[in-house]
Design a protein around this motif. Sequence first.
Motif, short mmCIF file in Angstrom:
data_model
loop_
_atom_site.label_atom_id
_atom_site.label_comp_id
_atom_site.label_asym_id
_atom_site.label_seq_id
_atom_site.Cartn_x
_atom_site.Cartn_y
_atom_site.Cartn_z
N ILE A 134 4.76 71.31 8.74
CA ILE A 134 5.28 71.94 9.95
C ILE A 134 6.70 72.46 9.78
O ILE A 134 7.17 73.27 10.58
CB ILE A 134 5.20 70.94 11.13
N ARG A 135 7.39 72.04 8.74
CA ARG A 135 8.75 72.54 8.52
C ARG A 135 8.77 73.87 7.75
O ARG A 135 9.75 74.60 7.82
CB ARG A 135 9.60 71.49 7.80
N ASN A 136 7.71 74.14 7.01
CA ASN A 136 7.73 75.32 6.14
C ASN A 136 6.63 76.34 6.41
O ASN A 136 6.73 77.47 5.95
CB ASN A 136 7.62 74.88 4.68
N THR A 137 5.59 75.95 7.12
CA THR A 137 4.43 76.82 7.29
C THR A 137 4.38 77.41 8.69
O THR A 137 4.48 76.68 9.69
CB THR A 137 3.12 76.05 7.02
N ALA A 138 4.22 78.72 8.76
CA ALA A 138 4.11 79.39 10.05
C ALA A 138 2.74 79.13 10.66
O ALA A 138 1.79 78.78 9.98
CB ALA A 138 4.34 80.88 9.88
N GLY A 139 2.65 79.34 11.97
CA GLY A 139 1.36 79.25 12.63
C GLY A 139 1.34 78.26 13.77
O GLY A 139 1.70 77.09 13.61
N SER A 140 0.92 78.73 14.91
CA SER A 140 0.91 77.87 16.09
C SER A 140 -0.16 76.80 16.03
O SER A 140 -0.11 75.82 16.77
CB SER A 140 0.71 78.71 17.35
N ALA A 141 -1.14 76.97 15.14
CA ALA A 141 -2.19 75.96 15.03
C ALA A 141 -1.62 74.60 14.60
O ALA A 141 -2.14 73.55 14.99
CB ALA A 141 -3.26 76.42 14.03
N ILE A 142 -0.57 74.62 13.78
CA ILE A 142 0.06 73.36 13.37
C ILE A 142 0.75 72.71 14.57
O ILE A 142 0.58 71.51 14.82
CB ILE A 142 1.10 73.60 12.25
N ASP A 143 1.51 73.49 15.30
CA ASP A 143 2.22 72.97 16.46
C ASP A 143 1.24 72.39 17.47
O ASP A 143 1.47 71.33 18.06
CB ASP A 143 3.03 74.08 17.13
N GLN A 144 0.15 73.13 17.68
CA GLN A 144 -0.84 72.74 18.68
C GLN A 144 -1.35 71.32 18.46
O GLN A 144 -1.45 70.53 19.40
CB GLN A 144 -2.00 73.73 18.65
N VAL A 145 -1.65 70.98 17.22
CA VAL A 145 -2.27 69.68 16.96
C VAL A 145 -1.27 68.58 16.63
O VAL A 145 -1.54 67.40 16.89
CB VAL A 145 -3.32 69.80 15.83
N LEU A 146 -0.08 68.94 16.11
CA LEU A 146 0.85 67.90 15.66
C LEU A 146 1.97 67.57 16.64
O LEU A 146 2.36 66.41 16.77
CB LEU A 146 1.47 68.30 14.31
N ILE A 147 2.50 68.58 17.34
CA ILE A 147 3.63 68.31 18.23
C ILE A 147 3.19 67.54 19.47
O ILE A 147 2.28 67.96 20.19
CB ILE A 147 4.34 69.62 18.64
N GLY A 148 3.81 66.42 19.70
CA GLY A 148 3.46 65.58 20.85
C GLY A 148 2.38 64.58 20.55
O GLY A 148 2.19 63.63 21.31
N ASN A 149 1.66 64.79 19.45
CA ASN A 149 0.62 63.85 19.04
C ASN A 149 1.07 63.02 17.85
O ASN A 149 1.00 61.79 17.87
CB ASN A 149 -0.67 64.60 18.70
#
Length: 566
Positions: A105-120
Amino acid sequence: MTENHGAHGDAGATDNEDLNAQETAATNESAAASMDAQLESRAKNAAGHRRATWWIVAIVAVIAVVAVVAGCIAAFAGRKNDTTGAKANDTVTIGLKLAPTNLDIRNTAGSAIDQVLIGNVYEGLVARDEHNQVVPAIAKTWDVSDDGTTYTFHLNDGMTFSNGDKLDADDVAWSINELVTKQYHDADSLVNFVSVKASDPNTVELKLSAPYANLLWVLTGRPGLVFDKDAKYDAKTQAIGSGPYTVEKFVTNSSITLKANPNYWGANKANPNYWGANKAKTDTVVVRYFTDDNAAVNALKSGDVQVLAPISENLAEPFTKDSDHYVVKAGDDTDKFVLAFNGTGAKTSDKRVRQAIRYAINHKEIIASRGGSDTALGGPIPSLDPGYEDLTGIYPYDLDKAKSLMSEAGYSESKPLQLSLTYANIYGTEIGDQLRSQLKKIGIDLKVNVVEFSTWLQDVYTNRNYDISLVDHNESHDFYQWADPTYYYNYDNKEVQALYAKAVAATNDDDRDKLLAEAARKVSEDAPADWLFNYRVTTAYAKGVTGFPINLNQTLLPLYNVAYTK
């Protein structure tokens, strides 16, 4: 960080339109939450505009599409094995559209990462709720100096990462400093950043060179995430955070299995106003990714998944009719389908033409053809963003006014104005056909050019060689576009620019919101674009599922509250 986003165009579990268009959407990661992010990247490079790029997605190579499809097949084949032996309420399986290519999540673009990892899995200093408002997370409270340049965050007590390591102010300061020093993804969104330090184990002080009204909102994304400075792990396939879940298994382009974090620091907290307050209600959450819409729908019908998001209204119809077994809901999001008029175009620089187009568009008809869930939007700010005001009354549907304006400009049905509409093929052809039909009534002969996204980027976005353009701007907090005369709209209004500058420098939210609302009204009145609709995400799920977020679930997907009872 992209101050956003969102979802989605005609992707989702959508209607079965052109397969090539769907593959293009998957390849670009644009139709489901990152179309606008592509533009942000280009805007920053072309115009030198220092811009948040949270959800920015670089165009993924075609081979990624093949990998997605192959991964999906593997997911179907192994579906039963993942849940065998689990009690009915121990596991919830969720079907989503776009898969992250890795977990870094620090180096790879894409909202799919944020969607599943942020807050979880990963948590930030602060978080966002389903109404897009900033709420506490790792920081339980914060103070802002009168001049708006010093933020003091007071952290919760007794926090730990999933590996048992202590989480305190040193980790917070280290995470943000690493972001800035190594220029991790979205580092440029920390506008006016000067320094951050740990004043004591439970206090973090962040300093700015000048006020930035969106700072807290920015910190709800990647810039505010807190990492364990002592942990050693492969960030592409593993994740060590402080959230209610851990990553048990990651299958590239196919699935992610989340397990309840046994060391979750917030398990015994009682404050319901932030994500960290509740331990996971379900022991295992399996997220599966579907590139084929029919496969996704069949998975919900068969019970292989209990939730499907997004899904088009048309494909959701069988579930809507079967209310004994399913629930279908549409949630608010920040997508804006923007029909932009080239501000310096030979034909569209005439305000009368732009106004006529806005009066001639039947938004209700367009929204109804898409299933009826989207909402009318009369200006550049969506309902979940600061400064929103219902501006649909500025240019209501009025063919007589539209014809009168066209007549003043020298055009009529017998002497039509030739205009071109250019947009990417991920949106299908129906919307172009509708606009051509509607504008024909007022003396506009509209040529519709449906092109590859790369062609749109080159011709419209980069070269600004167009009359009218259509794109889904899915970011939140993206009003800056209308205050940037170098943006592809070619819209230059000094008053709007001044209002926006004052808004982002405001030291309280009320002043910011009033200034943004005033600026948005002026933009709408100028008619540099028409906002066809505010896209809403439709979610379908089995009856018995509770706690699944409906709003913003293509960008924010906190899952701690999700449960399923047959």
